[in-house]
Design a protein around this motif. Structure first.
Motif, mmCIF file in Angstrom:
data_model
loop_
_atom_site.group_PDB
_atom_site.id
_atom_site.type_symbol
_atom_site.label_atom_id
_atom_site.label_comp_id
_atom_site.label_asym_id
_atom_site.label_seq_id
_atom_site.Cartn_x
_atom_site.Cartn_y
_atom_site.Cartn_z
ATOM 1 N N PRO A 40 -0.060 5.355 16.719
ATOM 2 C CA PRO A 40 -1.293 4.742 17.233
ATOM 3 C C PRO A 40 -1.507 3.355 16.647
ATOM 4 O O PRO A 40 -0.802 2.949 15.710
ATOM 5 N N PRO A 41 -2.478 2.598 17.163
ATOM 6 C CA PRO A 41 -2.726 1.243 16.649
ATOM 7 C C PRO A 41 -3.152 1.257 15.188
ATOM 8 O O PRO A 41 -3.810 2.199 14.726
ATOM 9 N N GLY A 42 -2.799 0.196 14.470
ATOM 10 C CA GLY A 42 -3.306 -0.016 13.128
ATOM 11 C C GLY A 42 -2.795 0.930 12.068
ATOM 12 O O GLY A 42 -3.500 1.227 11.103
ATOM 13 N N VAL A 43 -1.550 1.404 12.211
ATOM 14 C CA VAL A 43 -1.011 2.336 11.214
ATOM 15 C C VAL A 43 0.158 1.748 10.426
ATOM 16 O O VAL A 43 0.756 2.433 9.605
ATOM 17 N N GLY A 44 0.516 0.476 10.696
ATOM 18 C CA GLY A 44 1.520 -0.177 9.872
ATOM 19 C C GLY A 44 2.866 -0.419 10.517
ATOM 20 O O GLY A 44 3.852 -0.692 9.818
ATOM 21 N N LYS A 45 2.943 -0.380 11.842
ATOM 22 C CA LYS A 45 4.239 -0.569 12.504
ATOM 23 C C LYS A 45 4.797 -1.971 12.227
ATOM 24 O O LYS A 45 5.962 -2.126 11.847
ATOM 25 N N THR A 46 3.957 -2.987 12.411
ATOM 26 C CA THR A 46 4.414 -4.358 12.171
ATOM 27 C C THR A 46 4.731 -4.575 10.696
ATOM 28 O O THR A 46 5.737 -5.213 10.347
ATOM 29 N N THR A 47 3.906 -4.025 9.835
ATOM 30 C CA THR A 47 4.126 -4.174 8.394
ATOM 31 C C THR A 47 5.461 -3.589 7.976
ATOM 32 O O THR A 47 6.226 -4.215 7.226
ATOM 33 N N ILE A 48 5.773 -2.399 8.451
ATOM 34 C CA ILE A 48 7.044 -1.764 8.083
ATOM 35 C C ILE A 48 8.218 -2.578 8.593
ATOM 36 O O ILE A 48 9.230 -2.755 7.899
#
Length: 438
Positions: free
Chosen positions: A60-68
């Motif tokens: 879902p949105p805002g769970v760290g996909k881009t960060t990881i």
């Protein structure tokens, strides 16, 4: 499209968005996703392998996909290229290929990671454009998606990428984010009930929480408010915060009223409670899941189309989002309310579970066992089995399918409503034929 994760050099840290200021710079700083990032677990091992691999980050949105994805680029000292599938296209893919080729042939060769945000929005031909470069190893592909990749990502691309399922952040995770924001002086102290409301509003989405904290910080500084109270929070954010506490009594009372209105075949009441929940900030995806449950539990085989309607409504919402997708959910809840009701399958399922738990395992009768080898045939596996398609009207009258010595349990008792009227008639005909066979 950007080639690095860093912010422009002229932008000071104090002017960066809070989400960027708190973005983890090392794997150990990541909050949440410990089912993947914990010691010895899948994604942590990928980081420690020394060899990047293509993957899909689904959550879902805002769970760290881009960060990881960014941390993976840092871990492997790779050039990081981002492409937004909402705004980008094949041209952006070509540019990424050119940059990857330059990085590979540079005086100091460097790996490249191409990160595609919302990859599900790329069509088949756009997704296919990545394949030859992923196969050749020119770059490592990382896709981020909120949609089920089984349906939204080409099978050819999916087969070349590991899929990691990220989860919504829990309350403790979100609490840790609030503490980090306070630790850098980004937000004043917050009273416990106000923080709880913020966490409920964030609903597992770190980005939503951080954006709200940023809004609060500006307002609190302007009005010289400290600490932030629940009353002031509601005053400042008003409509945005009129939401249910996910763990609170009001939320569950309202969903209970909605479910019972559907079960009671009152479409107006069902629609009222549905809109009340949306107005209060309930996640439409949660509502869609509840409708699927209602279709199975309360409508059942009295109208099997109800389950298909609920699944279709959930799919429409995923494709359109709010507010357009909410109309499909409204159509679904009205249909569920007016559909004939049956909990016969629900009761039969529970009765079957109770019997199996009570009795344990009974052996499969020999005539029902498969016999793929000669030895099994010699042991009478499958002997005497009657192939129903070869019998009159496709029914082997008198054949038994339960374990030896087991009485007919009678789990399923169709109700006298909807399609189950005809199902009951059919079952009675089959029982008569069984009795006639002796």
């Amino acid at each position: 499209m950007t080639a690095t994760p860093s912010s422009p050099p002229h932008l000071s840290a104090s002017h960066q968005p809070l989400a960027e200021r708190l973005r983890p710079r090392a794997l150990g700083e990541v909050i949440g996703q410990q089912h993947l990032l914990g010691e010895g677990l899948a994604l942590r091992l990928a980081f420690e392998s020394g060899q990047p691999h293509s993957c899909i980050l689904w959550g879902p949105p805002g769970v760290g996909k881009t960060t990881i994805a960014r941390l993976m680029a840092n871990a492997f000292d790779a050039q990081f290229i981002t492409i937004s599938a909402v705004l980008g296209g094949v041209k952006d893919i070509r540019e990424a290929v050119e940059k990857a080729e330059l990085a590979r042939t540079d005086l100091h060769p460097q790996r490249t990671i191409v990160f595609v945000d919302e990859v599900h929005r790329f069509n088949k031909s756009q997704q296919d454009a990545f394949l030859p470069h992923v196969e050749s190893g020119l770059f490592t592909f990382i896709g981020a998606t909120t949609e089920n990749p089984s349906f939204e990502v080409n099978s050819a691309l999916l087969s070349r990428a590991a899929v990691y399922v990220l989860q919504a952040l829990d309350e403790e995770d979100l609490h840790q984010i609030v503490l980090k924001a306070q630790a850098i002086g980004a937000i004043a102290s917050i009273e416990a009930d106000a923080e709880q409301r913020l966490i409920a509003y964030a609903d597992g989405d770190a980005r939503r929480l951080l954006n709200t904290l940023e809004t609060l910080a500006v307002a609190a500084e302007r009005e010289k408010i400290a600490p932030i109270t629940d009353a002031w929070l509601m005053k400042v954010l008003g409509e945005r915060m009129r939401r249910y506490d996910k763990g609170g009594e009001q939320f569950y009372d309202t969903i209970s009223a909605l479910h019972k209105s559907v079960r009671g075949s009152d479409p107006d009441a069902a629609l009222y409670w549905f809109v009340r929940m949306l107005d209060g900030g309930a996640d439409p995806r949660y509502m869609a899941r509840r409708f699927i449950r209602m279709a199975s539990e309360d409508v059942g085989l009295a109208d099997p189309r109800a389950l298909r309607m609920a699944l279709d409504a959930a799919d429409v919402y995923e494709r359109l989002g709010s507010p357009e997708g909410e109309l499909a959910l409204a159509e679904c809840v009205v249909y569920l309310a007016i559909a004939p009701k049956s909990n016969a399958v629900y009761k039969a399922f529970n009765a079957a579970k109770a019997l199996v738990k009570k009795e344990g395992t009974r052996p499969v009768p020999l005539h029902l066992r498969n016999a793929p080898t000669q030895l099994m045939k010699q042991l009478d596996y499958g002997k005497g089995y009657r192939y129903a398609h070869d019998e009159a009207e496709g029914f082997a009258a008198g054949e038994t399918y339960l374990p030896d010595g087991m009485a007919e349990p009678g789990f399923y008792k169709p109700v006298n409503r909807g399609l189950e009227i005809k199902i009951a008639e059919k079952l009675e005909q089959l029982k008569k034929r069984n009795r006639a066979q002796g």
